[in-house]
Scaffold this motif. Structure first.
Motif, PDB file in Angstrom:
ATOM      1  N   VAL A  81       0.833  -1.236   0.122  1.00 53.86           N
ATOM      2  CA  VAL A  81       0.052   0.106  -0.038  1.00 53.86           C
ATOM      3  C   VAL A  81       0.904   1.187  -0.108  1.00 53.86           C
ATOM      4  O   VAL A  81       0.555   2.403  -0.542  1.00 53.86           O
ATOM      5  N   LEU A  84       1.246   2.778  -3.369  1.00 55.12           N
ATOM      6  CA  LEU A  84       0.211   3.247  -4.091  1.00 55.12           C
ATOM      7  C   LEU A  84       0.168   4.725  -3.416  1.00 55.12           C
ATOM      8  O   LEU A  84       0.044   5.026  -2.381  1.00 55.12           O
ATOM      9  N   ASN A  85      -0.061   5.904  -4.628  1.00 60.92           N
ATOM     10  CA  ASN A  85       0.300   7.048  -4.283  1.00 60.92           C
ATOM     11  C   ASN A  85      -0.678   7.910  -4.972  1.00 60.92           C
ATOM     12  O   ASN A  85      -0.825   8.077  -6.393  1.00 60.92           O
ATOM     13  N   GLN A  90      -7.849   5.322  -4.050  1.00 64.37           N
ATOM     14  CA  GLN A  90      -7.597   5.566  -2.624  1.00 64.37           C
ATOM     15  C   GLN A  90      -8.517   6.928  -2.406  1.00 64.37           C
ATOM     16  O   GLN A  90      -9.024   6.986  -1.247  1.00 64.37           O
ATOM     17  N   ASP A  91      -8.773   7.822  -3.479  1.00 63.65           N
ATOM     18  CA  ASP A  91      -9.701   8.799  -3.385  1.00 63.65           C
ATOM     19  C   ASP A  91     -10.995   8.312  -3.342  1.00 63.65           C
ATOM     20  O   ASP A  91     -11.774   8.825  -2.426  1.00 63.65           O
ATOM     21  N   MET A  94     -11.772   7.157   0.100  1.00 60.10           N
ATOM     22  CA  MET A  94     -12.253   8.458   0.996  1.00 60.10           C
ATOM     23  C   MET A  94     -13.583   8.850   0.831  1.00 60.10           C
ATOM     24  O   MET A  94     -14.188   9.282   1.864  1.00 60.10           O
ATOM     25  N   ASP A  95     -13.805   9.172  -0.391  1.00 61.75           N
ATOM     26  CA  ASP A  95     -14.966   9.597  -0.889  1.00 61.75           C
ATOM     27  C   ASP A  95     -16.333   8.796  -0.383  1.00 61.75           C
ATOM     28  O   ASP A  95     -17.354   9.505   0.057  1.00 61.75           O
ATOM     29  N   ALA A  96     -16.168   7.586  -0.412  1.00 59.04           N
ATOM     30  CA  ALA A  96     -17.223   6.739   0.000  1.00 59.04           C
ATOM     31  C   ALA A  96     -17.134   6.192   1.438  1.00 59.04           C
ATOM     32  O   ALA A  96     -18.085   5.545   1.913  1.00 59.04           O
ATOM     33  N   TRP A  97     -16.383   6.779   2.044  1.00 61.11           N
ATOM     34  CA  TRP A  97     -16.183   6.246   3.563  1.00 61.11           C
ATOM     35  C   TRP A  97     -16.074   4.696   3.700  1.00 61.11           C
ATOM     36  O   TRP A  97     -16.819   4.281   4.403  1.00 61.11           O
ATOM     37  N   PHE A  99     -14.155   2.944   5.148  1.00 54.74           N
ATOM     38  CA  PHE A  99     -13.362   2.471   6.161  1.00 54.74           C
ATOM     39  C   PHE A  99     -13.920   3.092   7.326  1.00 54.74           C
ATOM     40  O   PHE A  99     -14.245   4.225   7.351  1.00 54.74           O
ATOM     41  N   THR A 105      -7.957  -1.720   5.559  1.00 57.87           N
ATOM     42  CA  THR A 105      -8.096  -0.884   4.424  1.00 57.87           C
ATOM     43  C   THR A 105      -6.864  -1.154   3.408  1.00 57.87           C
ATOM     44  O   THR A 105      -7.123  -1.431   2.205  1.00 57.87           O
ATOM     45  N   SER A 106      -5.635  -1.234   4.019  1.00 57.59           N
ATOM     46  CA  SER A 106      -4.620  -1.642   3.218  1.00 57.59           C
ATOM     47  C   SER A 106      -4.704  -2.738   2.416  1.00 57.59           C
ATOM     48  O   SER A 106      -4.491  -3.055   1.215  1.00 57.59           O
ATOM     49  N   PHE A 108      -7.709  -4.350   1.484  1.00 56.77           N
ATOM     50  CA  PHE A 108      -8.835  -4.068   0.654  1.00 56.77           C
ATOM     51  C   PHE A 108      -8.201  -3.446  -0.857  1.00 56.77           C
ATOM     52  O   PHE A 108      -8.615  -3.694  -1.887  1.00 56.77           O
ATOM     53  N   LEU A 109      -7.446  -2.056  -0.624  1.00 61.34           N
ATOM     54  CA  LEU A 109      -6.836  -1.487  -1.470  1.00 61.34           C
ATOM     55  C   LEU A 109      -5.914  -2.381  -2.365  1.00 61.34           C
ATOM     56  O   LEU A 109      -6.059  -2.329  -3.507  1.00 61.34           O
ATOM     57  N   GLU A 143     -19.955   0.287   1.113  1.00 63.35           N
ATOM     58  CA  GLU A 143     -19.085   1.433   1.060  1.00 63.35           C
ATOM     59  C   GLU A 143     -17.903   1.007   0.156  1.00 63.35           C
ATOM     60  O   GLU A 143     -17.410   1.684  -0.755  1.00 63.35           O
TER      61      GLU A 143
ATOM     62  N   ARG B   9     -14.608  14.734   5.641  1.00 65.12           N
ATOM     63  CA  ARG B   9     -13.827  13.570   5.693  1.00 65.12           C
ATOM     64  C   ARG B   9     -13.199  13.271   6.969  1.00 65.12           C
ATOM     65  O   ARG B   9     -12.860  14.165   7.678  1.00 65.12           O
ATOM     66  N   ALA B  13      -8.307   9.929   7.457  1.00 64.68           N
ATOM     67  CA  ALA B  13      -8.544   9.407   6.285  1.00 64.68           C
ATOM     68  C   ALA B  13      -7.298   9.281   5.085  1.00 64.68           C
ATOM     69  O   ALA B  13      -6.977   7.999   4.870  1.00 64.68           O
ATOM     70  N   LYS B  16      -5.038   6.495   6.152  1.00 62.91           N
ATOM     71  CA  LYS B  16      -5.810   5.126   6.436  1.00 62.91           C
ATOM     72  C   LYS B  16      -5.651   4.672   5.036  1.00 62.91           C
ATOM     73  O   LYS B  16      -5.646   3.489   4.952  1.00 62.91           O
ATOM     74  N   VAL B  17      -5.586   5.480   4.080  1.00 62.62           N
ATOM     75  CA  VAL B  17      -5.558   4.787   2.638  1.00 62.62           C
ATOM     76  C   VAL B  17      -4.185   4.777   2.061  1.00 62.62           C
ATOM     77  O   VAL B  17      -3.864   4.453   0.787  1.00 62.62           O
ATOM     78  N   THR B  18      -3.134   5.117   2.831  1.00 63.87           N
ATOM     79  CA  THR B  18      -1.866   5.033   2.591  1.00 63.87           C
ATOM     80  C   THR B  18      -0.736   4.078   3.093  1.00 63.87           C
ATOM     81  O   THR B  18       0.305   3.934   3.153  1.00 63.87           O
ATOM     82  N   LYS B 665     -22.528  11.109   6.356  1.00 62.90           N
ATOM     83  CA  LYS B 665     -21.527  10.066   5.851  1.00 62.90           C
ATOM     84  C   LYS B 665     -21.261   8.938   6.767  1.00 62.90           C
ATOM     85  O   LYS B 665     -21.367   7.841   7.021  1.00 62.90           O
TER      86      LYS B 665
END
Ligand code: FES
Ligand code: FES
Lengths: 158, 776
Positions: A81, A84-85, A90-91, A94-97, A99, A105-106, A108-109, A143, B9, B13, B16-18, B665
């Motif tokens: 993960v 990934l940048n 990843q966006d 975040m948008d769909a909440w 997590f 999350t890592s 799933f990503l 989500e 958000r 966040a 958590k995605v990185t 959300k």
């Protein structure tokens, strides 16, 4: 069969970096990534292949890094993960909440990222089939599916 | 600028995605020693001998501890649990010995070399089993244990650890007015929290006497107090930190590994030691959510109005009480479900069994309790030929009614259940009285409904706090003591602060870990109370800061503080906003053009302490268990295949009176996640044991969770009846999505299959057995 009689240094290709380390024969890729290389994005959730929190990509496929020995990963392309940048995916998460606690999350990503590379036209059934390898205890899964769908759609558009 | 009501958000966040968000075991220090537990392979056995000789000679081993090395008992309410088993083991997975070694591998190898000689004892395998005449005793002299936080009333010579009673109204009168009665028995297994991050603790004891703890706890301040108490260390010397937590659900509010890790560190001259649960240990050794057996009797008049409720609950406390006595009172306080019943008699027993001990699980025992009541309500509706939503609408608790503990409710405290039920009808397209529908062939569809209510059942003196400091540029740092385990507490408090200061949420900085050393105490991050308690403290702190900002600005702007308001990082004169001063010019003091300075740093401090709660009277239960209630209505639609009894969950719906939704959300996600957990519990999850009490479900392949694709279509809606004393009116919603879902699913399946599902999990095999008697 791979044989690895003596512990010795080996080199792993992780996110494009060539990193050398000296694992014990019994060390899993998850262990080496986290404890030796400091890449703690991949998480232990069960170390038994059940949860997918440890998922990384190996040669483009999602692999549960708790089930692969470090020695087996030599000479293969590993992506975690941390590699990934600023991706659409990843966006979208975040948008769909997609997590809450973020511990899954890592994993799933990485599963979803591999899916996007290999099945860029994936329909919902394919998404579900791929994501079933990973567990999340916090979200309602909708989500996460939505996030992956949105990311796929956006890449298809561009 | 409005932040409350916006889906901003989560602050953390991007990390958590990185993979950059740091959880407890993501931070490693060289030189850390590793502790490994030896756990019991039996549910109930006397320990004849522990042989550590071989193990102690193995490479890397620094210390080995057994029950003989520990002289005290633990327990939040009743001190009944040795940190390492002493004399006997009482559950499969109980810690018996602990090895400390220089590597994880050495610690594990040595732990395998420790030999324990056991003498088997008979087991108590269910709460009712524990009450049988010749049942083995899990604790011989439970009555002698120290009561750390009464009330709790263990009875020596029995397996009864506690009993909580409700007596309200006149039962004889209640039964006399009843023209219809139902009586039903229920049996629900324990549940596991199964947070994706297992529990872990690290402890180092410095030579100046300070104890540094870093763990996955939801209750760092409780860890601090208990370590101080058990080991006689001044509280100020115990520093507990919690980084981001990977899911908790109540299971990390109990103090277990921290005590063991302290003992381990102490045994090696205070060196840093880590103790990490494997998944197997997390499922077997660390506490679970309570199982429940119940006998429910309801009486109603011919119109369906409830007149009497006689309820007995037997909680599966497991081998030790932990928070079970508090949960027993929580069940008692809301034993009728969210319905008006004037005559109530309820006994809730905590029964010791040879199972892993129980602690809080999302909803503090309200999920299994709600199951029993809501199944009984459906049975009552069936007898009366009433529509299931209609009978709930008719009996829905209202302002002016009293709770089982005789609290008189008002709209602010309670919310509006009737509005939730109405909204649910619309959401579902509900057709009153509609029978299950045949789709085609063997497929039948049915909807089950359920209502819930819950208050916090928290201590009468729970506190919270908030501290605001300013960066010179005018942005704010917010410190609170609530742990971030996924519920978004930090982001919510930042939203509340941004709203009050009328600033952008981007100008509020939080740190996502908690430290008892620098953060103001927040009782525990449990009971869905954080938005309320932390939020109140944040508002108080914001008001304190605003007062200081105005006082200083009044000098500069030569006016009364009363003429001033704050917005967008400025203090301005209300009737002429062009006259203003920027935060950046005053938050670290104001400097006059010629250089003289006044004011100093501005710091906002805020506190909150719950008010007007009272303990439940031991005789009749009278008392006030929480500041407010949250009510809601839920539904599940299933499609059952009557040939093989498999089913699909088509829709799951929740309408909840959220008071005010602070982050739409976020709130929706919490509710959906709760529904998903509830569906898991209802359809497949169960902590299962064999006849000898061995745990059969100590991996995630035997303790099964919902997976992607099994989730239904979710419908979520909110009613907003403000709770006047809550921040922006927001009620607790964190736990509630889970509460009524198992009962709604069982109601749907019962209707679709034409059977009565009074136990869980509702697997196809169970449905088949109930339907056919198990005959092929
Ligand atoms: S840790 Fe690898 S699958 Fe769970
Ligand atoms: S977000 Fe917590 S496990 Fe998925």
């Amino acid at each position: 069969m791979l044989s690895y009689p003596e512990p010795g240094p080996l080199t792993l290709n992780v996110n494009g970096d060539m990193l050398s380390l000296t694992p014990r024969p019994a060390d899993t890729l998850l262990y080496s990534l986290r404890q030796e290389l400091g890449l703690t994005g991949a998480k232990p959730g069960c170390e038994n292949g059940d949860c997918g929190a440890c998922t990384v990509m190996v040669d483009g496929l999602p692999i549960k890094s708790c089930l692969m020995l470090t020695a087996e990963a030599e000479g293969r392309e590993i992506r975690t993960v941390e590699g990934l940048n600023n991706t659409v995916l990843q966006d979208a998460f975040m948008d769909a909440w997609a997590f809450q606690c973020g511990y899954c999350t890592s994993g799933f990503l990485m599963t979803a990222h591999a899916l996007m590379e290999r099945e860029p036209e994936a329909d919902e059934a394919t998404i579900v089939e791929w994501l079933r390898s990973n567990l999340c205890r916090c979200t309602g899964y909708e989500e996460i599916v939505q996030a992956v769908k949105a990311a796929l759609e956006q890449t298809q558009r561009s | 600028m409005s932040t409350v009501g916006e889906s901003v958000r989560r602050k953390e966040a991007p990390n958590k995605v990185t993979g950059r968000a740091k959880y407890n075991m993501d931070m490693q220090s060289p030189g850390t020693l590793f502790a490994e537990l030896v756990t019991s392979p039996h549910a109930h056995a006397r320990i004849r001998k522990i042989d550590t000789q071989n193990a102690s000679k193995m490479g890397g081993v620094k210390a080995i501890l057994t029950g003989d090395d520990v002289a005290f008992l633990c327990g939040e309410v009743l001190e009944d649990r040795p940190p390492l088993a002493k004399g006997k083991v009482r559950y499969f997975g109980e810690p018996v010995a602990m090895v400390v070694a220089t590597s994880e591998a050495d610690a594990i190898l040595a732990s395998l070399a420790i030999e324990v000689d056991y003498e088997m004892l008979g087991v108590v395998n269910s709460p009712l089993g524990g009450l049988e005449k010749n049942a083995p005793l899990v604790h011989e002299r439970a009555g002698d244990y120290v009561k750390a936080k009464p009330p709790v009333s263990p009875e020596s010579g029995t397996n009864i650890a506690d009993l909580a009673k409700i007596r309200k109204g006149d039962m004889a009168q209640g039964w006399k007015s009843a023209s219809v009665t139902v009586e039903a028995r229920f049996s629900l297994p324990p549940i596991d929290h199964a947070a994706m991050e297992t529990r872990s603790a690290k402890v180092e004891i410095l030579h100046d006497g300070r104890v540094l703890v870093q763990s996955t706890t939801q209750a760092p301040f409780e860890v601090q107090k208990l370590l101080s108490k058990y080991f006689g260390i001044k509280q100020g010397k115990v520093v507990v930190e919690t980084p981001l937590v990977g899911g908790a659900f109540g299971g990390k509010a109990t103090v277990q590994l921290e005590v063991l890790a302290y003992l381990a560190s102490k045994a090696v001259d205070g060196r840093l030691v880590q103790l990490v649960n494997s998944r197997e240990q997390d499922l077997a050794t660390s506490p679970v959510g309570t199982g429940l057996q119940a006998l429910i009797k309801l009486g109603a008049d011919e119109k369906g109005r409830l007149s009497a409720a006689e309820l007995t609950f037997w909680m599966d406390a497991g081998a030790y009480t932990d928070s079970s006595p508090r949960m027993a009172r929580a069940i008692a306080a809301e034993c009728t479900g969210p319905y008006r019943v004037d005559n109530v008699s309820c006994d809730t027993y905590c029964v010791y069994t040879n199972h892993t001990y129980a602690t809080a699980y999302r909803g503090f025992a309200h999920m299994p309790m709600t199951f029993c009541i809501e199944r009984a309500m459906d049975k009552l509706a069936k007898q009366l030929h009433m529509d299931p939503l209609q009978i709930r609408q008719l009996n829905a608790i209202q302002p002016g009614d009293t709770t089982p503990t005789q609290v008189t409710l008002n709209l602010s405290r309670l919310g509006d259940l009737r509005a939730c039920i109405e909204r649910m009808e619309t959401l579902l397209g509900w057709e009153p009285g509609k029978a299950p529908t045949h789709i085609s062939g063997d497929l039948v569809r049915a909807i089950g409904v359920s209502c819930f209510w819950k208050t916090s059942s928290s201590p009468q003196n729970a506190i919270s706090g908030a501290i605001i400091t300013f960066n010179q540029e005018g942005s704010m740092n917010l410190a609170t003591g609530a742990v971030e385990f996924g519920a978004g507490t930090k982001t919510t408090s930042a939203q509340i602060l941004a709203e009050r200061m009328d600033m952008s949420i981007d100008d509020v900085y939080i740190h996502s870990h908690v430290s008892t050393k620098v953060d103001p105490e927040h009782w525990k991050t449990v009971a869905s109370l954080s938005t309320f308690m932390v939020g109140r403290a944040v508002l108080d702190a914001a008001d304190d800061a605003i007062r200081q900002l105005k006082t200083l600005a009044a000098v500069i702007l030569r006016c009364s503080p009363k003429d001033l308001a704050v917005s967008q990082g400025r203090v301005y004169i209300k009737d002429d906003p062009t006259m203003n001063v920027a935060f950046k010019d005053i938050v670290h003091g104001y400097q006059y053009p010629e250089g003289n300075s006044i004011g100093g740093q501005i710091m906002g401090r805020g506190t909150y302490i719950v008010r007007h709660l009272s303990p439940l009277n031991p005789e009749d239960g009278e008392g006030r268990p929480g500041p407010s209630w949250t009510v809601g209505c839920q539904a599940v639609e299933v499609e059952l295949n009557q040939r093989d009894w498999t089913y699909r969950i088509l829709r799951a719906a929740t309408v909840i009176d959220a008071g005010r939704v602070i982050n739409p959300k976020g709130a929706r996600g919490m509710v959906m996640g709760g529904m998903c957990q509830g569906l898991g519990y209802a359809s497949r999850e169960a902590v299962r044991h064999d006849a000898e009490g061995h745990l059969l479900t100590n991996q995630l392949r035997t303790y099964k969770l919902m997976r992607v694709g099994e989730q239904p279509k979710y419908l979520v809606d909110f009613v907003e009846t403000a709770q006047i004393d809550a921040p922006y009116g927001a009620r607790a919603v964190g736990e509630h999505g889970v509460l009524g879902i198992p009962s709604a699913l069982a109601n749907a399946l019962s209707a679709a299959a034409g059977i009565e599902i009074d136990q869980l999990p509702a697997t196809p095999e169970m449905l088949w057995t109930l339907k056919t008697g198990g005959i092929l």
